[in-house]
Write a protein that holds these residues in place. Structure first.
Motif, PDB file in Angstrom:
ATOM      1  N   VAL A  15     -18.059   1.428   9.067  1.00 59.64           N
ATOM      2  CA  VAL A  15     -17.522   2.078   9.631  1.00 59.64           C
ATOM      3  C   VAL A  15     -17.572   1.804  10.543  1.00 59.64           C
ATOM      4  O   VAL A  15     -18.109   1.560  11.241  1.00 59.64           O
ATOM      5  CB  VAL A  15     -17.663   3.480   9.225  1.00 59.64           C
ATOM      6  N   HIS A  16     -16.234   1.648  11.824  1.00 61.52           N
ATOM      7  CA  HIS A  16     -15.835   2.177  13.069  1.00 61.52           C
ATOM      8  C   HIS A  16     -16.819   2.945  14.085  1.00 61.52           C
ATOM      9  O   HIS A  16     -16.848   3.618  13.485  1.00 61.52           O
ATOM     10  CB  HIS A  16     -15.115   1.442  13.856  1.00 61.52           C
ATOM     11  N   ASN A  17     -17.685   2.588  14.795  1.00 63.86           N
ATOM     12  CA  ASN A  17     -18.192   3.583  15.447  1.00 63.86           C
ATOM     13  C   ASN A  17     -17.213   4.358  16.258  1.00 63.86           C
ATOM     14  O   ASN A  17     -17.572   5.581  16.649  1.00 63.86           O
ATOM     15  CB  ASN A  17     -18.971   2.866  17.109  1.00 63.86           C
ATOM     16  N   CYS A  18     -15.599   5.193  16.321  1.00 62.89           N
ATOM     17  CA  CYS A  18     -15.185   5.766  16.543  1.00 62.89           C
ATOM     18  C   CYS A  18     -15.230   6.645  14.942  1.00 62.89           C
ATOM     19  O   CYS A  18     -14.763   7.694  15.145  1.00 62.89           O
ATOM     20  CB  CYS A  18     -13.810   5.305  16.522  1.00 62.89           C
ATOM     21  N   GLY A  19     -15.584   6.158  14.112  1.00 64.19           N
ATOM     22  CA  GLY A  19     -15.362   7.142  12.777  1.00 64.19           C
ATOM     23  C   GLY A  19     -14.300   6.504  12.142  1.00 64.19           C
ATOM     24  O   GLY A  19     -13.814   6.680  11.089  1.00 64.19           O
ATOM     25  N   CYS A  20     -13.490   5.757  12.447  1.00 65.99           N
ATOM     26  CA  CYS A  20     -12.196   4.849  11.879  1.00 65.99           C
ATOM     27  C   CYS A  20     -12.356   3.666  11.016  1.00 65.99           C
ATOM     28  O   CYS A  20     -13.692   3.021  10.664  1.00 65.99           O
ATOM     29  CB  CYS A  20     -11.204   4.049  12.416  1.00 65.99           C
TER      30      CYS A  20
END
Length: 199
Positions: A121-126
């Motif tokens: 997962v990307h660090n932004c949560g996406c």
């Protein structure tokens, strides 16, 4: 891990620091970006005079761990997090672009310390993606925010090929396979995720 579960009053696979460090090293992914991508440099987050700053002199991978409930047991999860200085804009109205971008690669282990599944997962949560082998399968009914499920079709340590600019995972191959000439394999330095929390 099975012995650790039996010894823990909550049934969690808690391990001594040395054993945990060995598992992190055993399952650590390799990170590959295009040589032509200036935004593909993995760096370290440091505290500058006006707040967080990006230091590209060291390619840091931040290590953390946690637990996941799978079936009737708790599983140990190993997390590897990297940071990039930016996600460059691809046009005037690229809402996803901006300073800071990053990715988490997570390994969920079975009772024998082998990967049960992988996810990222990307660090932004996406952009949640999950790689499953023959032992696991997604539920028949899933919500609108369901991750993308992909086959686990490699063996041994994984090598992650990241897309230029966006840092999406384009492919996963075995780390033993050769790296294409157009790509660069990042030599990384492991750091505790606690160093981020202390900034």
């Amino acid at each position: 891990l099975a012995a650790a579960v039996q010894a823990d009053p909550l049934g969690l696979p808690r391990l001594p620091a040395g054993q945990l460090e060995a598992l992190f090293a055993l399952h650590a992914p390799e990170w590959v970006t295009a040589r032509s991508d200036p935004a593909g440099v993995i760096g370290r987050v440091v505290l500058g005079g006006s707040g967080p700053a990006f230091d590209d002199s060291e390619a840091a991978v931040y290590l953390d761990h946690g637990f996941a409930r799978a079936g009737d047991a708790y599983r140990l999860q190993l997390m590897y997090q990297v940071w990039f200085e930016e996600r460059p804009a691809r046009g005037r109205l690229d809402l996803y672009s901006g300073r800071w971008n990053g990715l988490i690669w997570r390994v969920t282990l079975d009772a024998g310390g082998q990967p049960l599944w992988y996810d990222s997962v990307h660090n932004c949560g996406c952009y949640h993606q999950v790689w499953l082998d023959h032992r696991s399968s997604p539920r028949a009914t899933r919500g609108l925010e369901s991750p993308v499920f992909l086959p686990l079709d490699w063996s041994g340590r994984p090598r992650l090929f990241l897309a230029p600019g966006t840092h999406h995972i384009q492919a996963v191959r075995a780390a033993a396979d050769p790296v294409p000439d157009r790509a660069t394999d990042k030599a990384t330095v492991p750091l505790s995720a606690d160093s981020l929390r202390l900034l």
